[in-house]
Scaffold this motif. Structure first.
Motif, short mmCIF file in Angstrom:
data_model
loop_
_atom_site.label_atom_id
_atom_site.label_comp_id
_atom_site.label_asym_id
_atom_site.label_seq_id
_atom_site.Cartn_x
_atom_site.Cartn_y
_atom_site.Cartn_z
N PRO A 705 0.82 -1.23 0.00
CA PRO A 705 0.00 0.00 0.00
C PRO A 705 0.85 1.27 0.00
N ALA A 706 1.95 1.26 0.76
CA ALA A 706 2.81 2.46 0.80
C ALA A 706 3.44 2.71 -0.57
N GLU A 707 3.87 1.64 -1.23
CA GLU A 707 4.47 1.80 -2.57
C GLU A 707 3.43 2.29 -3.57
N GLN A 708 2.20 1.77 -3.43
CA GLN A 708 1.14 2.20 -4.36
C GLN A 708 0.86 3.68 -4.22
N GLN A 709 0.80 4.15 -2.95
CA GLN A 709 0.53 5.56 -2.72
C GLN A 709 1.67 6.42 -3.27
N LEU A 710 2.89 5.98 -3.00
CA LEU A 710 4.06 6.72 -3.48
C LEU A 710 4.08 6.74 -5.01
N TYR A 711 3.72 5.59 -5.62
CA TYR A 711 3.71 5.50 -7.08
C TYR A 711 2.70 6.48 -7.66
N GLU A 712 1.53 6.56 -7.04
CA GLU A 712 0.50 7.48 -7.54
C GLU A 712 1.02 8.91 -7.54
N GLN A 713 1.73 9.26 -6.46
CA GLN A 713 2.25 10.63 -6.38
C GLN A 713 3.35 10.86 -7.41
N LEU B 20 7.54 16.91 7.38
CA LEU B 20 7.66 15.75 8.28
C LEU B 20 8.85 15.93 9.21
N VAL B 21 9.98 16.33 8.63
CA VAL B 21 11.21 16.48 9.42
C VAL B 21 11.00 17.49 10.54
N LEU B 22 10.34 18.61 10.21
CA LEU B 22 10.15 19.66 11.21
C LEU B 22 8.93 19.42 12.09
N ASP B 23 8.10 18.45 11.69
CA ASP B 23 6.89 18.14 12.44
C ASP B 23 5.98 19.38 12.53
N VAL B 24 5.77 20.00 11.37
CA VAL B 24 4.84 21.14 11.31
C VAL B 24 3.84 20.87 10.20
N ALA B 25 2.69 21.51 10.30
CA ALA B 25 1.64 21.31 9.28
C ALA B 25 2.00 22.06 8.00
N ASP B 49 16.91 13.12 23.45
CA ASP B 49 16.49 11.90 22.75
C ASP B 49 15.28 12.11 21.85
N GLY B 50 14.32 12.87 22.34
CA GLY B 50 13.07 13.04 21.60
C GLY B 50 13.24 13.67 20.24
N ALA B 51 14.36 14.39 20.03
CA ALA B 51 14.55 15.10 18.77
C ALA B 51 15.19 14.19 17.72
N ARG B 52 15.69 13.05 18.12
CA ARG B 52 16.50 12.24 17.19
C ARG B 52 15.69 11.45 16.18
N ARG B 53 14.38 11.34 16.36
CA ARG B 53 13.55 10.61 15.41
C ARG B 53 12.30 11.41 15.11
N TYR B 54 11.74 11.18 13.93
CA TYR B 54 10.49 11.85 13.58
C TYR B 54 9.55 10.85 12.93
N ALA B 55 8.26 11.15 13.01
CA ALA B 55 7.25 10.22 12.52
C ALA B 55 7.01 10.41 11.03
N THR B 56 6.83 9.28 10.31
CA THR B 56 6.47 9.33 8.88
C THR B 56 5.36 8.28 8.67
N PRO B 57 4.68 8.33 7.53
CA PRO B 57 3.65 7.30 7.28
C PRO B 57 4.24 5.90 7.23
N ALA B 88 3.65 16.49 1.06
CA ALA B 88 3.27 16.29 2.47
C ALA B 88 1.79 15.95 2.58
N ARG B 89 0.95 16.63 1.80
CA ARG B 89 -0.49 16.35 1.87
C ARG B 89 -0.77 14.94 1.36
N GLY B 90 -0.07 14.56 0.29
CA GLY B 90 -0.25 13.21 -0.25
C GLY B 90 0.16 12.15 0.76
N MET B 91 1.26 12.39 1.44
CA MET B 91 1.74 11.40 2.41
C MET B 91 0.82 11.35 3.63
N ALA B 92 0.28 12.52 4.00
CA ALA B 92 -0.65 12.53 5.13
C ALA B 92 -1.88 11.70 4.77
N ALA B 93 -2.33 11.82 3.51
CA ALA B 93 -3.49 11.04 3.06
C ALA B 93 -3.16 9.56 3.10
#
Lengths: 826, 100
Positions: A705-713, B20-25, B49-57, B88-93
């Protein structure tokens, strides 16, 4: 920034300057002669005695064999400049080091300390090897730390520093040989360079040349003397040198007076060989074509960025030629008189460099190294040195030693004449840290103190508690002028740092070797070429460094994974590292490639090659009939015609003509790159359609699913790039689509059968035919045991592993590999 | 596997999205971005420690000072910011879709 002093150096072609910033104000340091400009000239006498600056400059005409000037264009080359009497020959960076050492000595005399760190400015056009040489010059002069900044950005910082007004600025920098125009914006105290433009063949020397020609003609007509004859002889050159000096003097006088005399002394200096009068009007008429050309470059920059002259709030003039009243008036006319006042065009670059040193916290004082641990609880305090933010964050972390305990809470107080300010008490986190916002006073150096308390409210002494934050213009990190990446064996570029990446920067990507490397062999080396440029075709970029993987501990088969890390510091120094997870070995000795010396022989050969390339591109252009490419070719023809005209003067020893020739060739090749990219557009467009048709169903069926979403973009971004005809961007997205498509394809059980069939048909092309045949036998046997229906079983995984091994035995195209600087990775 | 590494290389690029890196909208103001960037730089320098990682999809990733500086610079340029907002919007989706 603490209470340090920050040093900026303008290491110029003709003159150099050094400035100090103490957190409040900037001052330019005068040399022993009381001048703020030190000529970038070095003389070495027969006993090895070295003279730098004005005294050396005086020897330029009289003792040219032992005096050197204008070597900046040779920075980053291996060309040693000889000093006959001393029997010495110095590299350009060694000469620059002499100038830097002289400037540092001036600071020692004026401020009482020898700087240990400094920011040095470099032209925007400098490439990595030239920057590397500049940083080395600083180190050779005794600096422990060197940070580089591009000259237009330094000017922008000096001009925009503490600017109260918002809006767009224009930096008009007319140097000796080039015009640089920069557009920048100050928005809510944040300075941003919007764009640069310029003319590489327009500078004060063109104006001087026109003035000398005019004066020579006038003198000849008066019958006094004709300096235009016998230029090839020592007498002729002497005549011209004296006339040039006389014209320079008259030009300076015309900055203050309406008329001046060009007085040409005879060779003894006792008499007068010729004299004529010149008015400011005469000079303005002579300079008009050059000013018009410079203003045309300004208009192009404004138009490219959708702005008009009315949008520009202030214009900053930089460089000696901008002192001419006529030029100032013409630029002023275009911008409604909005010329920034109170800025010295000769020292603005050094001032900007010093301000930048302050903003990155580069302290030049020896005390910065310091040392004796203070009593109290050690605390690490981190904060911006300079910021436009009125309420920035301050982060601290207690580092208790044996017997020390972390305090219960902390408070930050600002100390000052206004009664100061105190933040609220804040508890520390379990790891002994705090993150607090402080309040600044506008446009001031704000001094703070951190206070810590235990549970009972008693103050806990801290080893470090004071710090300062300057409220001023926030300046971004210096941007990389050109993209940097790795050339891969298929002649594509893996971009590590796109143009504009702020420095310092570091990135890591995974690659694979394209052939085996024998263990413990110094002869068997695999090349990892590092290139600089914007093209996705590796060979169109400039090779700037080479990492060699040699002497591996054990045989490394083709297809071995290597992780390559590129790192560039603020001084433009490049570090490269390759980790081989299979062996645990690390390789990190980069061989730097020198920039081609601007020697006439090199340029002549390049001119022939470029003419040949232009003819081939022209043939293809007319064959395909692409209008934009036709336009590019028209421009190339004009540039090459200019290069042809510059060649005779370059052959006769005219260093400027040689430099001009070198630059023209670079421009011609860049334009040819553009034309070739345009010619390849139909193929690229077709490839985009093919990628979409091939990979979309694969990713839909087998992608995660992650690859599919990335591919779409990626697909959508590729479509947008096609609409914009943006070849570089389209190639990036196609590369991504291929990667996702292939990752999905290998999950399809049928792909194994396809791969095995293909390998069987091409087995004789494998690098190791016996090994490939053996692996194929194993694969066939496994296929027979585990039919395609065994999709989820271990049979498929085993088959995949064998196919991957087979795949690595097939080489990439030797032709492409050769083009791509013999890259050994993909 | 080469294919897996190619995808990983791609993820390294795309998941280093400045928002994502900055954790801002994506709607964050310039001032908010600069302040958050400076805060993260200070936290990383102090070794929090808390600054060393960030969340991604695709899960948490390592955050470095270089990535934070690059993110601040990218978002200062309005044209580049637009492109990053789109990603960023695409990844959030994508993240939201994966969560449901």
């Amino acid at each position: 920034m603490g209470s340090g002093i920050h040093v900026g150096i303008d290491l110029g072609t003709s003159n150099s300057a050094i400035a100090l910033f103490d957190g409040e104000s900037v001052s330019v340091v005068a040399n022993a002669a009381g001048e703020t400009l030190t000529p970038s000239v070095v003389r070495i006498d027969g006993r090895g005695g070295r003279t730098v600056g004005r005294r050396a400059h005086r020897a330029l005409d009289g003792d040219p064999a032992n005096t050197r000037a204008e070597w900046k264009r040779l920075m980053g080359t291996a060309e040693r400049l000889p000093f006959a009497a001393a029997g010495a020959a110095l590299l350009p960076e060694e000469l620059s080091a002499e100038v830097v050492a002289s400037l540092l000595a001036d600071v020692r005399d004026a401020a009482g300390f020898t700087p240990r760190a400094a920011v040095i400015s470099t032209p925007a056009l400098f490439e990595l090897p030239q920057n590397h040489a500049t940083a080395r010059a600083g180190k050779l002069a005794g600096l422990e730390e060197v940070v580089l900044i591009q000259e237009p950005i330094a000017s922008a910082i000096a001009a925009g520093w503490r600017a109260d007004q918002q809006g767009t600025w224009l930096i008009y920098d007319l140097g000796g040989g080039t015009l640089d125009v920069s557009l920048l914006e100050t928005d809510d105290g944040r300075l941003r360079v919007v764009d640069h433009a310029g003319d590489n063949f327009l500078g004060g020397k063109d104006i001087d040349g026109a003035l000398v020609e005019w004066a020579a003609g006038a003198l000849a007509r008066s019958g006094a003397v004709d300096p235009r004859v016998d230029r090839a002889t020592a007498r002729g050159r002497g005549l011209l040198a004296r006339l040039r000096a006389a014209c320079e003097q008259a030009k300076i006088e015309l900055s203050r007076a309406e008329r001046a005399s060009i007085v040409m002394p005879d060779p003894t200096g006792d008499g007068i060989e010729g004299e004529l009068e010149i008015t400011r009007g005469d000079l303005e008429a002579l300079t008009e074509p050059f000013i018009a050309r410079s203003l045309a470059a300004v208009r192009v920059l404004l138009a490219k960025n959708q702005r008009t002259a009315d949008d520009v709030a202030r214009v900053v003039l930089v460089g000696g030629p901008t002192l001419m009243p006529g030029l100032r008036a013409r630029v002023g006319e275009m911008f409604g008189g909005r010329i920034a006042a109170g800025i010295d065009p000769m020292t603005i670059v050094a001032r900007g460099a010093a301000l930048y040193a302050g903003s990155v916290g580069l302290d030049a004082t020896p005390a910065a190294r310091a040392t004796a641990p203070a009593a109290g609880l050690p605390v690490r305090i981190e904060h911006p040195s300079v910021t436009a933010d009125m309420e920035p964050f301050v982060v601290g972390r207690c580092l208790p030693g044996a017997g020390q305990t972390v305090p219960d809470r902390v408070r930050i107080e600002r100390v000052g004449d206004d009664g100061g300010w105190a933040g609220a008490d804040s508890p520390l986190s379990p790891e002994g840290s705090f993150v607090l916002q402080v309040r600044l006073e506008r446009s001031r150096r704000n001094k703070f103190v951190v206070r810590a308390f235990d549970r009972a409210g008693a103050e806990v002494p801290l080893a470090t508690s004071a710090f300062a934050i300057v409220h001023g213009v926030s300046i971004g990190d210096p941007p990389l002028a050109r993209a940097i990446g790795i050339a891969r064996a298929d002649d594509t570029t893996r971009v590590y740092f796109p143009k504009g990446t702020p420095l310092p920067a570091r990135r890591t990507f995974a690659h694979h070797t394209v052939r085996p490397i024998a263990a413990r062999s110094d002869d068997d080396a695999l090349a990892v070429p590092i290139v600089q440029g914007e093209s996705m075709r590796a060979h169109r970029n400039r090779l700037i460094g080479m990492l060699h993987l040699r002497g591996v501990d054990r045989d490394l088969p083709a297809g071995s994974r290597i992780e390559v890390t590129l790192e560039i510091d603020r001084s433009g120094q490049l570090a490269t590292r390759a980790d081989v997870p299979g062996t645990g070995q690390t390789f990190q000795d980069v061989a730097f490639v020198l920039v081609p010396t601007a020697s006439v022989e090199t340029a002549e050969r390049e001119l022939v090659a470029t003419n040949r390339r232009a003819a081939e591109v022209q043939r293809r252009t007319f064959q395909l009939g692409i209008p934009a490419a036709v336009q590019s070719i028209a421009d190339v023809s004009a540039v090459l015609a200019d290069a042809d005209r510059a060649l005779p003067a370059a052959r006769a020893g005219d260093a400027d003509a040689a430099q001009k020739l070198h630059r023209l060739l670079m421009d011609a090749n860049n334009a040819l790159d553009d034309a070739e990219a345009l010619l390849e557009w139909p193929d690229l467009d077709a490839e985009a359609r093919r990628c979409k048709l091939t990979y979309t169903p694969m990713v839909a069926q087998w992608g995660t699913p992650a690859e599919q979403q990335l591919y779409e973009q990626e697909l959508e971004a590729a479509g947008a790039a096609r609409t914009r005809n943006d070849a570089a961007d389209l190639e990036l997205h196609l590369d991504a689509m291929r990667a996702l498509g292939r990752a999905a394809y290998v999950r399809d059980p049928r792909s194994m059968a396809d791969a095995i069939d293909w390998a069987a048909a091409h087995v004789t092309e494998a690098m190791d035919v016996a090994a490939a045949a053996s692996l194929l036998d194993r694969a066939r046997a496994l296929q027979a045991q585990s039919p395609a229906a065994d999709v989820a079983g271990g049979g498929l995984r085993a088959l995949r592993a064998i196919v991957a091994e087979i795949w690595e035995l097939f080489p990439s195209s030797p032709e492409l590999q050769a083009k791509s600087f013999d890259s050994g990775i993909r | 596997m080469t294919e897996a590494d190619d995808v990983e290389n791609l993820l390294r690029e795309r998941l280093a999205n400045p928002f994502l890196v900055l954790d801002v909208a994506p709607s964050a103001s310039v001032a908010e971005i600069e302040r958050q960037g400076q805060r993260l730089l200070a936290e990383l320098a102090a070794g929090l420690d808390g600054a060393r990682r960030y969340a991604t999809p695709s899960g948490a990733r390592a955050r470095t000072p270089e990535m934070v500086r690059s993110a601040i610079a990218e978002l200062r340029d309005p044209a580049r910011r637009l492109a990053h907002e789109w990603w960023a919007r695409g990844m959030a989706a994508a993240g939201a879709a994966a969560a449901t």
